[in-house]
Motif scaffolding. Structure first.
Motif, PDB file in Angstrom:
ATOM      1  N   ALA B  10       0.988   2.991   5.013  1.00  0.00           N
ATOM      2  CA  ALA B  10       1.967   3.975   4.789  1.00  0.00           C
ATOM      3  C   ALA B  10       3.359   3.443   5.701  1.00  0.00           C
ATOM      4  O   ALA B  10       3.005   3.156   6.984  1.00  0.00           O
ATOM      5  CB  ALA B  10       1.789   5.315   5.170  1.00  0.00           C
ATOM      6  N   GLU B  11       4.265   3.204   5.109  1.00  0.00           N
ATOM      7  CA  GLU B  11       5.523   3.141   6.104  1.00  0.00           C
ATOM      8  C   GLU B  11       6.433   4.544   6.233  1.00  0.00           C
ATOM      9  O   GLU B  11       6.416   5.354   5.272  1.00  0.00           O
ATOM     10  CB  GLU B  11       6.497   2.313   5.306  1.00  0.00           C
ATOM     11  CG  GLU B  11       7.874   2.009   6.260  1.00  0.00           C
ATOM     12  CD  GLU B  11       8.709   0.814   5.770  1.00  0.00           C
ATOM     13  OE1 GLU B  11       8.491   0.395   4.669  1.00  0.00           O
ATOM     14  OE2 GLU B  11       9.878   0.749   6.333  1.00  0.00           O
ATOM     15  N   HIS B  12       6.432   4.640   7.477  1.00  0.00           N
ATOM     16  CA  HIS B  12       7.209   5.938   7.898  1.00  0.00           C
ATOM     17  C   HIS B  12       8.213   5.997   9.271  1.00  0.00           C
ATOM     18  O   HIS B  12       7.912   5.132   9.887  1.00  0.00           O
ATOM     19  CB  HIS B  12       6.142   7.142   8.157  1.00  0.00           C
ATOM     20  CG  HIS B  12       5.140   6.662   9.194  1.00  0.00           C
ATOM     21  ND1 HIS B  12       5.336   7.153  10.458  1.00  0.00           N
ATOM     22  CD2 HIS B  12       4.067   6.089   9.405  1.00  0.00           C
ATOM     23  CE1 HIS B  12       4.459   6.935  11.312  1.00  0.00           C
ATOM     24  NE2 HIS B  12       3.583   6.187  10.655  1.00  0.00           N
ATOM     25  N   ALA B  13       9.057   6.729   9.397  1.00  0.00           N
ATOM     26  CA  ALA B  13       9.871   6.816  10.546  1.00  0.00           C
ATOM     27  C   ALA B  13      10.269   8.080  10.744  1.00  0.00           C
ATOM     28  O   ALA B  13      10.449   8.921   9.728  1.00  0.00           O
ATOM     29  CB  ALA B  13      10.987   5.764  10.532  1.00  0.00           C
ATOM     30  N   GLY B  14      10.303   8.600  12.025  1.00  0.00           N
ATOM     31  CA  GLY B  14      10.868  10.108  12.216  1.00  0.00           C
ATOM     32  C   GLY B  14      10.067  11.183  11.503  1.00  0.00           C
ATOM     33  O   GLY B  14      10.705  12.122  11.330  1.00  0.00           O
ATOM     34  N   GLY B  15       8.787  10.989  11.324  1.00  0.00           N
ATOM     35  CA  GLY B  15       7.879  12.009  10.706  1.00  0.00           C
ATOM     36  C   GLY B  15       8.100  12.012   9.042  1.00  0.00           C
ATOM     37  O   GLY B  15       7.518  12.928   8.455  1.00  0.00           O
ATOM     38  N   ALA B  16       9.065  11.134   8.519  1.00  0.00           N
ATOM     39  CA  ALA B  16       9.053  11.295   7.186  1.00  0.00           C
ATOM     40  C   ALA B  16       8.439   9.885   6.423  1.00  0.00           C
ATOM     41  O   ALA B  16       8.462   8.843   7.015  1.00  0.00           O
ATOM     42  CB  ALA B  16      10.605  11.231   6.855  1.00  0.00           C
ATOM     43  N   LEU B  17       7.730  10.090   5.519  1.00  0.00           N
ATOM     44  CA  LEU B  17       7.088   8.968   4.546  1.00  0.00           C
ATOM     45  C   LEU B  17       8.129   8.270   4.206  1.00  0.00           C
ATOM     46  O   LEU B  17       9.074   9.017   3.360  1.00  0.00           O
ATOM     47  CB  LEU B  17       6.203   9.648   3.731  1.00  0.00           C
ATOM     48  CG  LEU B  17       5.169   8.537   3.101  1.00  0.00           C
ATOM     49  CD1 LEU B  17       4.213   7.812   3.903  1.00  0.00           C
ATOM     50  CD2 LEU B  17       4.374   9.349   1.701  1.00  0.00           C
ATOM     51  N   ASN B  18       8.124   7.034   4.083  1.00  0.00           N
ATOM     52  CA  ASN B  18       9.231   5.983   3.589  1.00  0.00           C
ATOM     53  C   ASN B  18       8.960   6.040   1.983  1.00  0.00           C
ATOM     54  O   ASN B  18       7.647   5.821   1.729  1.00  0.00           O
ATOM     55  CB  ASN B  18       9.156   4.497   4.183  1.00  0.00           C
ATOM     56  CG  ASN B  18      10.432   3.829   3.508  1.00  0.00           C
ATOM     57  OD1 ASN B  18      10.466   3.443   2.402  1.00  0.00           O
ATOM     58  ND2 ASN B  18      11.277   3.642   4.264  1.00  0.00           N
ATOM     59  N   PRO B  19      10.020   6.178   1.058  1.00  0.00           N
ATOM     60  CA  PRO B  19       9.605   6.080  -0.398  1.00  0.00           C
ATOM     61  C   PRO B  19       8.997   4.954  -0.969  1.00  0.00           C
ATOM     62  O   PRO B  19       8.205   4.789  -2.109  1.00  0.00           O
ATOM     63  CB  PRO B  19      11.022   6.251  -1.147  1.00  0.00           C
ATOM     64  CG  PRO B  19      11.871   6.930   0.223  1.00  0.00           C
ATOM     65  CD  PRO B  19      11.291   6.389   1.190  1.00  0.00           C
ATOM     66  N   SER B  20       8.965   3.789  -0.056  1.00  0.00           N
ATOM     67  CA  SER B  20       8.164   2.543  -0.442  1.00  0.00           C
ATOM     68  C   SER B  20       6.717   2.852  -0.696  1.00  0.00           C
ATOM     69  O   SER B  20       6.110   2.280  -1.374  1.00  0.00           O
ATOM     70  CB  SER B  20       8.485   1.290   0.720  1.00  0.00           C
ATOM     71  OG  SER B  20       7.810   1.940   1.822  1.00  0.00           O
ATOM     72  N   THR B  21       6.169   4.046   0.075  1.00  0.00           N
ATOM     73  CA  THR B  21       4.676   4.191  -0.011  1.00  0.00           C
ATOM     74  C   THR B  21       4.293   4.635  -1.408  1.00  0.00           C
ATOM     75  O   THR B  21       3.373   4.100  -1.938  1.00  0.00           O
ATOM     76  CB  THR B  21       4.351   5.085   1.220  1.00  0.00           C
ATOM     77  OG1 THR B  21       4.955   4.509   2.412  1.00  0.00           O
ATOM     78  CG2 THR B  21       2.801   5.153   1.234  1.00  0.00           C
TER      79      THR B  21
END
Lengths: 251, 315
Positions: B10-21
């Motif tokens: 999973a790619e994520h930042a700031g507690g949010a999952l990046n839509p790329s996942t």
């Protein structure tokens, strides 16, 4: 004193519009201009600047490819590299990134550089793998897609171009760096330098010499052109453009 | 038991999952007889893991909490993923700068080849991917006994919808982590506009905008359209806009519904980044510009007159 190892790849020149062989067996490269991969040229330029600032004493440029790759290594020597190593592969042989990384690791073990720099990707296969794989096999830091590299003592501070902006990492040396476009603008080669480069050492070795067994694990079965977009329409003014967008439900 | 067990990082930042996942999940779902696990590496990945668990088609989410996972460093994540990959047949990551940096390091540790930018699934071991800046598409096959590490070309797959209910399991991965690589900072060009990689509409400018100031007419149009703003490499190199706005082979590959290219000539490396756009509109004063060869709708003229006029007529 520190050495820098730069890895370069011989690729179809970036100005060439590639053509596929009619039977789908590959890209036509006969009679096509071949050059140093542009990202690798940036890598070499960065290494030369580091050396010229006194951060290293020698720049070694290495490549893996057929005998003709000597041409690109001579160009690299003319740009200012001190010596070159060609790991000679059979003409037409496929060198996968993992094999390239193993080969570079063998050179790293032989040369013991403080810094290895390569392009982030080669513009033929667009794999974007070799630098990261080398760093993994070597068990050393990687700083990919670099837009600035600052060296201080046994550390480097690298700014990286990432999707969300610019990321800064600090890494211990030795380390592997891969270059992005904005790291520098490579110098042009001058005629006297081409003459001088002819006298610089260019060593040729084999995979066997380095104790590497090349592996081809990915089978490429077919090459095809990308789907073609249908020719669009020209509109004569903004009103017509807005009409077309509305008709398509886009605004 | 499923024949193919696919692990997605999973790619994520700031507690949010990046839509790329969610796009990687769509790609993984195209593999027959597969079971999908998403791995979340974070300091505290609870919120991201919950978002991943809600994606359709995901069976299990592994949450690997570790203070060292606060920032996604390839050198730190790769050994953990390699250890976790035992028992999986495939390990996928997105073909974003996050995945491009990380996945080859994983592949080398596992001692298996990587397939970069997969754009279509032919079978569990056969995929299609672009080379030469998208000017050729190749079919690649990996022997069935090898683990496949791959990056997924996000522009080729739609994000999977929510509606799943996977289990979340906390997992402790016991490997030595290096300290030779340290995160210092990230400077993100903060913006209220939609994200370039997920926006439905993108307005992009080239060197013809002339200056950072020249881009103002695009920001204004983008605001009217609710669009993200991109740029050609020439505009980034000229310093008009920051690098994270670059669209193209070495920048972002995007697939919006509507792409409006303003003052962009259409260099091959730029076209690579927009091939998957549904509709391309080009505005350029040069009727011979290559951008018109790929544009669905073309308009020749002075952009400084046409763009404000377009904004006005959209009212």
């Amino acid at each position: 004193m520190a050495k820098i190892l730069v890895a370069i790849k011989r690729v179809v020149d970036y100005n060439v519009r590639i053509r596929l062989k009619p039977d789908g067996s590959g890209v036509a490269t006969e009679g096509v201009k071949l050059s140093i991969n542009p990202f690798d040229e940036i890598a070499l330029e960065e290494a030369l600047r580091m050396r010229d600032r006194g951060a290293a004493e020698e720049v070694i440029v290495a490549s893996i490819g057929p005998a003709e790759t000597q041409q690109q290594l001579r160009t690299a020597l003319a740009m200012g590299a001190d010596r070159a190593v060609l790991v000679q592969a059979d003409a037409g042989a496929v060198v996968e990134p993992l094999t390239a990384a193993r080969t570079l690791l063998a050179l790293v073990e032989r040369e013991k550089p403080q810094i290895v720099i390569l392009g982030k990707q080669a513009i033929d296969d667009d794999n974007n793998q070799t630098g990261q794989m080398l760093a993994a096999l070597w068990d050393r830091p990687q700083a990919t897609f670099a837009s600035t590299i600052e060296l201080k003592d046994d550390k480097a501070t690298v700014r990286r171009e990432v999707d969300t902006g610019l990321e800064t990492l600090e890494v211990d040396l030795p380390a592997v760096f891969t270059t992005d476009l904005r790291l520098n603008e490579p110098r042009y080669v001058k005629l006297p330098d081409i003459m001088k480069a002819k006298k610089k050492p260019l060593e040729t070795v084999t995979f066997t010499d380095l104790g590497v067994t090349p592996k081809q694990q990915v089978e490429v079965s077919h090459y095809e052109p990308p789907p073609v977009r249908q020719k669009g329409v020209m509109v004569k003014d903004v009103a017509e453009l807005v009409g077309a967008l509305k008709k398509r439900g886009l605004v | 038991m499923a024949a193919n067990k696919i692990l997605i990082v999973a790619e994520h930042a700031g507690g949010a999952l990046n839509p790329s996942t969610a796009k990687c999940v769509t790609c993984a779902r195209a593999i027959e007889d597969g079971e999908i696990t998403v791995a979340v590496f974070a300091t505290d990945g609870s919120s991201v893991a919950a978002q991943a668990a809600a994606l359709q088609g995901v069976t299990q989410v592994l949450q690997i909490d570790n203070a060292a996972n606060g920032h996604p460093l390839a050198a730190v994540l790769a050994p953990q993923i390699a250890a976790l990959a035992d028992g999986f047949t495939h390990v996928f990551g997105p073909s974003t700068t996050f995945g491009k940096d990380l996945m080859p390091r994983v592949a080398a540790l596992i001692d298996t080849p990587q397939l970069s930018d997969i754009m279509a699934v032919e079978s569990a071991h056969c995929f299609r991917r672009p080379i030469y800046a998208g000017n050729a598409i190749i079919t690649v096959k990996v022997p069935a006994d090898l683990k496949i590490v791959a990056t997924v070309r996000t522009a080729s797959f739609e994000a999977v919808a929510d509606g799943g209910a996977a289990s979340v399991e906390k997992r402790d991965v016991q490997v030595d982590l290096p300290t030779h690589t340290r995160f210092v900072e990230i400077s993100a060009a903060s913006s209220d506009r939609p994200d370039l990689q997920t926006a439905r509409t993108v307005v992009s400018g080239g060197r013809a905008l002339g200056s950072a100031d020249g881009f103002r007419i695009l920001y204004s149009l983008a605001e009217k359209l609710g669009a993200a703003v991109g740029a050609s490499r020439a505009a980034v190199d000229a310093g008009y806009v920051p690098n994270d706005m670059q669209v193209g082979q070495t920048g972002k590959i995007i697939s919006p519904e509507l792409y409006i290219a303003v003052g962009i000539s259409g260099a091959i490396q730029h076209l690579t980044g927009i091939k998957d756009a549904r509709t391309i509109v080009a505005i350029n004063k040069d009727a011979e510009a290559p951008i018109f060869e790929v544009a669905d709708i073309g308009l020749v003229g002075d952009l400084f007159a046409l763009v404000p006029e377009l904004e006005k007529q959209l009212a």
